[in-house]
Write an enzyme that holds these catalytic residues in place. Sequence first.
Site, PDB file in Angstrom:
ATOM      1  N   GLU A  47      43.162  30.092   2.080  1.00 30.14           N
ATOM      2  CA  GLU A  47      44.450  30.119   2.758  1.00 30.14           C
ATOM      3  C   GLU A  47      44.691  31.485   3.410  1.00 30.14           C
ATOM      4  O   GLU A  47      45.184  31.565   4.542  1.00 30.14           O
ATOM      5  CB  GLU A  47      45.583  29.800   1.771  1.00 30.14           C
ATOM      6  CG  GLU A  47      45.484  28.409   1.148  1.00 30.14           C
ATOM      7  CD  GLU A  47      44.653  28.372  -0.136  1.00 30.14           C
ATOM      8  OE1 GLU A  47      43.722  29.195  -0.275  1.00 30.14           O
ATOM      9  OE2 GLU A  47      44.934  27.529  -0.990  1.00 30.14           O
ATOM     10  N   CYS A  49      47.286  29.367  -4.595  1.00 30.01           N
ATOM     11  CA  CYS A  49      47.631  30.265  -5.704  1.00 30.01           C
ATOM     12  C   CYS A  49      48.868  31.077  -5.316  1.00 30.01           C
ATOM     13  O   CYS A  49      49.265  31.104  -4.145  1.00 30.01           O
ATOM     14  CB  CYS A  49      46.446  31.178  -6.028  1.00 30.01           C
ATOM     15  SG  CYS A  49      46.333  32.598  -4.915  1.00 30.01           S
TER      16      CYS A  49
END
Length: 165
Positions: free
Chosen positions: A55, A83
């Site tokens: 990401e 996360c």
Amino acid sequence: MSPAERFLCEAIDLARENVRKGGRPFGAVLVKDGAVIATGVNEIHTTQDPTTHAELQAIRAASRALGSPRLDGCVIYASGHPCPMCLSAMHLTGIREVTYAYSNSDGEPYGLSTAAIYAELAKPLAEQSLKIAHVPVRCEDGDLYELWRDAASVSLDGSGAGRSA
Ligand SMILES: Nc1ccnc(=O)[nH]1
């Protein structure tokens, strides 16, 4: 297949390819106005940089492509549950939407869950295992933040636009 499912499959394909290359099973696709503007895969195996999550790599690539640290209006499609580090990066850039395919429960048996960090961050700071200390030292040569404010005031409109944390 819905557009969301298509982008998620693209993220999973990237993750699958990354595994073939010795990496971890994470991929991400960053979309603006229905078009893919950046992708990322987990690159920790080649960079030794623990922040190179899929990401974050997609966010880095999109920021470079757009020439801006702001990614308002962009959506991330990630193969796995993001996360807390990556979720924070989304907040910092103005990304307001993320969709993922594999959950932390899916990842748990494989050591691929970040649920423990979420649980830690949900506790009051004083109860978290990471020791965080506030020592309000002020050194010589004036106040650091005033220095920044005064430097910002030389910008053209004086608004300090784009200089938020
Ligand atoms: N969701 C994720 C977890 C861990 N690593 C990644 O790259 N992505």
